[in-house]
Design a protein around this motif. Structure first.
Motif, PDB file in Angstrom:
ATOM      1  N   VAL B 368       0.786  -1.073   0.034  1.00 48.62           N
ATOM      2  CA  VAL B 368      -0.141  -0.067  -0.112  1.00 48.62           C
ATOM      3  C   VAL B 368       0.833   1.155  -0.021  1.00 48.62           C
ATOM      4  O   VAL B 368       0.522   2.164  -0.797  1.00 48.62           O
ATOM      5  CB  VAL B 368      -0.915   0.025   1.235  1.00 48.62           C
ATOM      6  N   ILE B 369       1.931   1.219   0.862  1.00 46.11           N
ATOM      7  CA  ILE B 369       2.781   2.457   0.964  1.00 46.11           C
ATOM      8  C   ILE B 369       3.553   2.525  -0.198  1.00 46.11           C
ATOM      9  O   ILE B 369       3.264   3.780  -0.713  1.00 46.11           O
ATOM     10  CB  ILE B 369       3.888   2.114   2.036  1.00 46.11           C
ATOM     11  N   SER B 370       3.721   1.585  -1.154  1.00 46.46           N
ATOM     12  CA  SER B 370       4.634   1.861  -2.238  1.00 46.46           C
ATOM     13  C   SER B 370       3.753   2.190  -3.213  1.00 46.46           C
ATOM     14  O   SER B 370       3.999   3.211  -4.245  1.00 46.46           O
ATOM     15  CB  SER B 370       5.542   0.811  -2.556  1.00 46.46           C
ATOM     16  N   SER B 371       2.219   2.087  -3.316  1.00 43.58           N
ATOM     17  CA  SER B 371       1.536   2.339  -4.252  1.00 43.58           C
ATOM     18  C   SER B 371       0.810   3.572  -4.190  1.00 43.58           C
ATOM     19  O   SER B 371       0.556   4.396  -5.090  1.00 43.58           O
ATOM     20  CB  SER B 371       0.411   1.122  -4.546  1.00 43.58           C
ATOM     21  N   VAL B 372       0.792   4.007  -2.775  1.00 44.35           N
ATOM     22  CA  VAL B 372       0.513   5.542  -2.483  1.00 44.35           C
ATOM     23  C   VAL B 372       1.630   6.410  -3.097  1.00 44.35           C
ATOM     24  O   VAL B 372       1.526   7.558  -3.741  1.00 44.35           O
ATOM     25  CB  VAL B 372       0.189   5.802  -1.088  1.00 44.35           C
ATOM     26  N   MET B 373       3.005   6.012  -2.870  1.00 43.11           N
ATOM     27  CA  MET B 373       4.109   6.676  -3.263  1.00 43.11           C
ATOM     28  C   MET B 373       4.031   6.835  -4.651  1.00 43.11           C
ATOM     29  O   MET B 373       4.259   7.938  -5.485  1.00 43.11           O
ATOM     30  CB  MET B 373       5.162   6.074  -2.639  1.00 43.11           C
ATOM     31  N   ALA B 374       3.620   5.477  -5.411  1.00 39.29           N
ATOM     32  CA  ALA B 374       3.530   5.639  -6.991  1.00 39.29           C
ATOM     33  C   ALA B 374       2.425   6.741  -7.536  1.00 39.29           C
ATOM     34  O   ALA B 374       2.659   7.618  -8.329  1.00 39.29           O
ATOM     35  CB  ALA B 374       3.186   4.401  -7.299  1.00 39.29           C
ATOM     36  N   PHE B 375       1.366   6.835  -6.768  1.00 39.13           N
ATOM     37  CA  PHE B 375       0.222   7.531  -7.117  1.00 39.13           C
ATOM     38  C   PHE B 375       0.846   9.003  -7.081  1.00 39.13           C
ATOM     39  O   PHE B 375       0.658   9.941  -7.851  1.00 39.13           O
ATOM     40  CB  PHE B 375      -0.798   7.413  -6.223  1.00 39.13           C
ATOM     41  N   VAL B 376       1.544   9.518  -5.676  1.00 42.28           N
ATOM     42  CA  VAL B 376       1.834  10.757  -5.596  1.00 42.28           C
ATOM     43  C   VAL B 376       2.928  11.241  -6.589  1.00 42.28           C
ATOM     44  O   VAL B 376       2.950  12.239  -7.357  1.00 42.28           O
ATOM     45  CB  VAL B 376       2.212  10.926  -4.355  1.00 42.28           C
ATOM     46  N   THR B 377       3.799  10.441  -6.758  1.00 49.24           N
ATOM     47  CA  THR B 377       4.877  10.690  -7.912  1.00 49.24           C
ATOM     48  C   THR B 377       3.957  10.674  -9.147  1.00 49.24           C
ATOM     49  O   THR B 377       4.558  11.762  -9.899  1.00 49.24           O
ATOM     50  CB  THR B 377       5.846   9.297  -7.996  1.00 49.24           C
ATOM     51  N   MET B 378       3.311   9.958  -9.565  1.00 46.11           N
ATOM     52  CA  MET B 378       2.530  10.082 -11.078  1.00 46.11           C
ATOM     53  C   MET B 378       1.816  11.460 -11.187  1.00 46.11           C
ATOM     54  O   MET B 378       1.750  12.240 -11.940  1.00 46.11           O
ATOM     55  CB  MET B 378       1.638   8.878 -11.296  1.00 46.11           C
ATOM     56  N   PHE B 379       1.223  11.732  -9.893  1.00 45.81           N
ATOM     57  CA  PHE B 379       0.641  13.074  -9.730  1.00 45.81           C
ATOM     58  C   PHE B 379       1.444  14.103  -9.991  1.00 45.81           C
ATOM     59  O   PHE B 379       1.021  14.982 -10.962  1.00 45.81           O
ATOM     60  CB  PHE B 379      -0.062  13.112  -8.601  1.00 45.81           C
ATOM     61  N   VAL B 380       2.533  14.284  -9.334  1.00 41.03           N
ATOM     62  CA  VAL B 380       3.448  15.359  -9.576  1.00 41.03           C
ATOM     63  C   VAL B 380       4.093  15.517 -10.948  1.00 41.03           C
ATOM     64  O   VAL B 380       4.221  16.427 -11.288  1.00 41.03           O
ATOM     65  CB  VAL B 380       4.566  15.405  -8.315  1.00 41.03           C
ATOM     66  N   VAL B 381       4.652  14.194 -11.365  1.00 42.70           N
ATOM     67  CA  VAL B 381       5.038  13.997 -12.877  1.00 42.70           C
ATOM     68  C   VAL B 381       3.959  14.389 -13.737  1.00 42.70           C
ATOM     69  O   VAL B 381       4.476  15.195 -14.736  1.00 42.70           O
ATOM     70  CB  VAL B 381       5.672  12.723 -12.994  1.00 42.70           C
ATOM     71  N   SER B 382       2.962  13.996 -13.714  1.00 39.61           N
ATOM     72  CA  SER B 382       1.892  14.325 -14.588  1.00 39.61           C
ATOM     73  C   SER B 382       1.622  15.856 -14.719  1.00 39.61           C
ATOM     74  O   SER B 382       1.392  16.638 -15.606  1.00 39.61           O
ATOM     75  CB  SER B 382       0.529  13.552 -14.223  1.00 39.61           C
ATOM     76  N   LEU B 383       1.434  16.388 -13.503  1.00 39.39           N
ATOM     77  CA  LEU B 383       1.389  17.941 -13.282  1.00 39.39           C
ATOM     78  C   LEU B 383       2.442  18.614 -13.890  1.00 39.39           C
ATOM     79  O   LEU B 383       2.070  19.580 -14.527  1.00 39.39           O
ATOM     80  CB  LEU B 383       1.396  18.305 -11.793  1.00 39.39           C
ATOM     81  N   GLY B 384       3.760  18.241 -13.719  1.00 36.04           N
ATOM     82  CA  GLY B 384       5.024  18.612 -14.459  1.00 36.04           C
ATOM     83  C   GLY B 384       4.718  18.647 -16.066  1.00 36.04           C
ATOM     84  O   GLY B 384       4.855  19.822 -16.664  1.00 36.04           O
ATOM     85  N   ILE B 385       4.602  17.396 -16.454  1.00 38.02           N
ATOM     86  CA  ILE B 385       4.491  17.308 -17.897  1.00 38.02           C
ATOM     87  C   ILE B 385       3.340  18.152 -18.445  1.00 38.02           C
ATOM     88  O   ILE B 385       3.491  18.860 -19.403  1.00 38.02           O
ATOM     89  CB  ILE B 385       4.483  15.821 -18.339  1.00 38.02           C
ATOM     90  N   LEU B 386       2.101  18.100 -17.680  1.00 39.36           N
ATOM     91  CA  LEU B 386       0.891  18.672 -18.318  1.00 39.36           C
ATOM     92  C   LEU B 386       1.214  20.197 -18.444  1.00 39.36           C
ATOM     93  O   LEU B 386       0.709  20.738 -19.417  1.00 39.36           O
ATOM     94  CB  LEU B 386      -0.337  18.395 -17.568  1.00 39.36           C
ATOM     95  N   THR B 387       1.873  20.734 -17.516  1.00 34.29           N
ATOM     96  CA  THR B 387       2.270  22.218 -17.263  1.00 34.29           C
ATOM     97  C   THR B 387       3.260  22.498 -18.327  1.00 34.29           C
ATOM     98  O   THR B 387       2.755  23.578 -18.978  1.00 34.29           O
ATOM     99  CB  THR B 387       2.839  22.385 -15.901  1.00 34.29           C
ATOM    100  N   VAL B 388       4.110  21.751 -18.800  1.00 31.21           N
ATOM    101  CA  VAL B 388       5.075  22.106 -19.777  1.00 31.21           C
ATOM    102  C   VAL B 388       4.332  22.101 -21.052  1.00 31.21           C
ATOM    103  O   VAL B 388       4.466  22.930 -21.820  1.00 31.21           O
ATOM    104  CB  VAL B 388       6.372  21.143 -19.761  1.00 31.21           C
ATOM    105  N   LEU B 389       3.680  20.968 -21.575  1.00 26.18           N
ATOM    106  CA  LEU B 389       2.739  20.825 -22.656  1.00 26.18           C
ATOM    107  C   LEU B 389       2.027  22.153 -22.923  1.00 26.18           C
ATOM    108  O   LEU B 389       1.751  22.787 -23.806  1.00 26.18           O
ATOM    109  CB  LEU B 389       1.904  19.519 -22.929  1.00 26.18           C
ATOM    110  N   LEU B 390       1.268  22.488 -21.712  1.00 27.86           N
ATOM    111  CA  LEU B 390       0.149  23.621 -21.705  1.00 27.86           C
ATOM    112  C   LEU B 390       1.090  24.842 -22.135  1.00 27.86           C
ATOM    113  O   LEU B 390       0.441  25.691 -22.785  1.00 27.86           O
ATOM    114  CB  LEU B 390      -0.683  23.786 -20.656  1.00 27.86           C
TER     115      LEU B 390
END
Ligand SMILES: [K+]
Ligand SMILES: [K+]
Lengths: 461, 461
Positions: B368-390
């Motif tokens: 569970v811990i590592s999948s929460v960590m995966a979620f948060v990482t993906m959230f921040v990375v997606s936020l970064g990538i989407l921001t750059v693309l926008l």
């Protein structure tokens, strides 16, 4: 011993005083460590003492570091002087001074030396103390080359001496290279001191804007070298080059830098219509400067368009390798975070399989994973809180959020007109400066070191 | 069956067609689920099929949802229509339409219904599918009340029917309450549909600016109710109220909301010199609207000063409780992240102690811990990538970063003049709209669901 030196300082007022002061600082550092050693004779430094010592050193030293700014030609307020000294010792490189070009050379050298000492200090702390303190996942580096005894301080002394040799050699070579491409001795020395420490203080208001051309390449090379784990250089000195080439952290870091340089070079050429050499030089210099958290600026990259602005904001949150002078989240934590995603995908695919998260071939315990998670959470929460507090001093969203990131990740410049690559921190309110000062400290000590001290549990025993 | 309905729709052009369309959509949803059920007769739906089904439904349905916007009075482009439908079905609530006040009632109702169906759909997915898929730490809810069989679809059907009853009751009560405080039936119904789904579409360009006063309190109450885990309501219906009051997720959520409301009420009164009732009402309405990700606006809070702007940006990244219609990171993940910090501090204090991370009294596995960590990482990375693309579409930093956050967290409004609470998404380029559409989808399905499909491993077997 302290008082006469301060007297000397006030009388000298220029070079001489400043250098005495430098001596004072070094004595003090040595003194504190010696004092701590004495306390720890025969027994290891307790975990609590290590936390307090580490934080204490970084809170107290800037007071001494600030004296030359108050009594020197800058005649700075206590706030400005402490800010500048903290910015130096944490290798942040944010400055509150305008007119650097007209400052006495002694003061400029003082700023550079603060960064240089701060840089070597943090490597020792990161390698000797943090793994013992189990802070931010640094415990995966416990079984590194230096894991000789279990005692904190003997290790610290040994590490400090070996790393110092590497650090000095790199600084000397860097100075010579800067001179070799035409910089004067004084500029070359100062920029070598602040390159190897990924500090980013310059001798000019225009930062590297005053040294465009070949010096930018030299800076890029040495900023990258300064962002690799210093233990690899020590190993290289003892004849084992293999770890340097097999370190996945180094490999990932270089791949990321290369990718970003190619992207931004292409962007400058295609979108901005710039020529190849100029595009490449500005891309490699500025990418390296921000990703390593050095924070030199050779140009206001905010004028390149919205994409570079956003890219530079986010790469500041990457950082270099653990065991270097770099701050920010750092490559190894991203590696662990992405390993978590990978493991997650494996688990989704084979719900009944057993998958352990591995780093450098060793399996990583739940302890490390949850402390990396704690680090990342604290980083994001600190960023949020600091941004809110900065905005409460009247700063706009971009200045607040980029200023908070630039302080916590010890980068230096933020975004926007005020604190962006073309600006500085001179015009901020005193409240904002103290907030940023606190941010630099908390960020430099990997967040948890400072925050642990504020927990009731810490003081209970 | 489809063609005559589309004919009807084009002839009717107003209410009638739209309602047929709604029927079509419902049939389709039912049809897909029935189809999937048929495939799964006798055996469980495979993990791969579940991922594809979930993503497929949210990619395909907006095409049907978009038809009324293309053929209706809005005469929207395919891009705009699909954006609006995706914004509806993901309960984001970002709109590309100006002049809502002048649209036919059928189209407005259609928008609201998309959100309402999207809301109930996501609760079912979150409760029935995500724990099985082990996505983003949702597996800690596996042993919840509904864990009857191990088969995905029978559970899904059972959960859907029980939750639907609660969902309908809440919507009816909400409509009546809106009517009770003076809203007309049509406005009351639409806003009930989009409050209970924390969707945020309004019938007016001014959003809740057109209904200032008592309706804001009603909205705040129902947005909060809609952000609690719906399984608690089902338990309440069967006579067990205890879980509702002992759920730590609910407690933390209410404490956070209360703290923020007190802070912003005080800020409005002291800094902006506003009167107590008005300050409190605007604070509770807007805090609730953003933290639950509903995204109604009653006022342009960017005019309150820099602090509220920053606060509203960050609370959008909080979200409500798991098992509700809320998106974003969600309370339970923050609880786990802060537990990690707490465990970390314990470990620092007692290096040889054994500490397990607990949630609701049960120890939480490394999985569970590592999948929460995966979620948060993906959230921040997606936020970064989407921001750059926008930003690559020419948008400024604030619009890019807040737009990316507003899409990924399914909030709706961003910050700045363009997409802020006083603006909308009409003027963005088609590229930006498609990027945001993708962001809404990825965010709504907890990031990993969509991303897993893009891994080679997923397709290997
Ligand atoms: K720096
Ligand atoms: K929403």
């Amino acid at each position: 011993m302290v008082i006469p030196l301060v007297m000397d300082l006030m009388a000298g007022n220029g070079h001489a005083g400043v250098f005495f002061e430098a001596g004072l600082l070094t004595c003090l550092t040595g003194g504190l460590v010696a004092l701590a050693s004495a306390n720890a004779v025969g027994e290891r430094l307790s975990i609590q003492q290590t936390f307090l010592l580490t934080t204490g050193v970084w809170v107290v030293l800037p007071f001494f570091g600030a004296i030359p700014f108050v009594v020197g030609a800058t005649e700075a307020s206590v706030t400005d002087a402490y800010f500048e000294a903290m910015s130096g010792l944490t290798t942040t490189g944010a400055t509150v001074f305008n007119g650097l070009d007209d400052l006495p050379e002694g003061l400029l050298l003082w700023r550079s030396m603060l960064q240089w000492f701060g840089g070597i200090g943090i490597i020792v702390v990161a390698m000797a103390f943090l793994p013992e303190l189990r802070v931010g996942g640094m415990q995966i580096f416990r079984s590194e080359a230096f894991d000789t005894s279990g005692k904190v301080l003997p290790r610290a002394a040994e590490i400090a001496s070996r790393i110092s040799i590497v650090y000095v050699i790199l600084t000397v070579v860097c100075t010579l290279c800067y001179i070799g491409v035409g910089m004067g001795f004084f500029d070359a020395l100062n920029h070598a001191l602040t390159s190897i420490s990924t500090g980013g203080f310059s001798t000019r208001d225009a930062s590297f804007g005053a040294f465009q051309g070949p010096p930018e390449y030299i800076a890029a090379i040495f900023m990258i070298l300064a962002s690799l784990p210093f233990v690899r250089y020590v190993q290289l000195m003892t004849g084992t080059a293999r770890p340097l080439f097999s370190d996945s952290q180094i490999r990932v870091f270089l791949i990321v830098v290369t990718g970003l340089v190619i992207f931004l070079t292409g962007y400058r050429m295609i979108v901005n219509g710039d020529n190849p050499e100029h595009s490449f030089r500005e891309a490699i210099f500025n990418v390296t400067s921000i990703i390593t958290g050095t924070g030199y600026a050779s140009v206001d990259y905010q004028l390149w368009g919205p994409v570079p602005v956003v890219v530079f904001f986010f790469i500041g949150l990457v950082g270099g390798c653990a065991g270097s002078t770099c701050c920010s989240v750092k490559i190894f934590r991203y590696q662990l975070l992405f390993r978590a995603i990978e493991t997650q995908i494996r688990r989704i695919h084979s719900p009944h399989g057993v998958f352990t998260l591995k780093y450098e071939g060793r399996s990583v315990g739940e302890d490390v994973i949850s402390s990396v998670m704690a680090f990342v959470t604290m980083f994001v929460v600190s960023l949020g809180i600091l941004t809110v507090l900065l905005s409460a001093t009247g700063l706009d969203f971009v200045t607040s959020v980029s200023g908070a990131a630039a302080a916590l990740a010890n980068i230096g410049p933020g975004l926007g007109d005020i604190i962006g690559p073309a600006g500085n921190y001179a015009t901020l309110s005193d409240t904002a400066k103290w907030l940023l000062t606190a941010g630099m400290l908390v960020g430099r000590l990997e967040l948890m070191v400072v925050l642990v001290i504020f927990t009731a549990r810490f003081w209970r025993s």
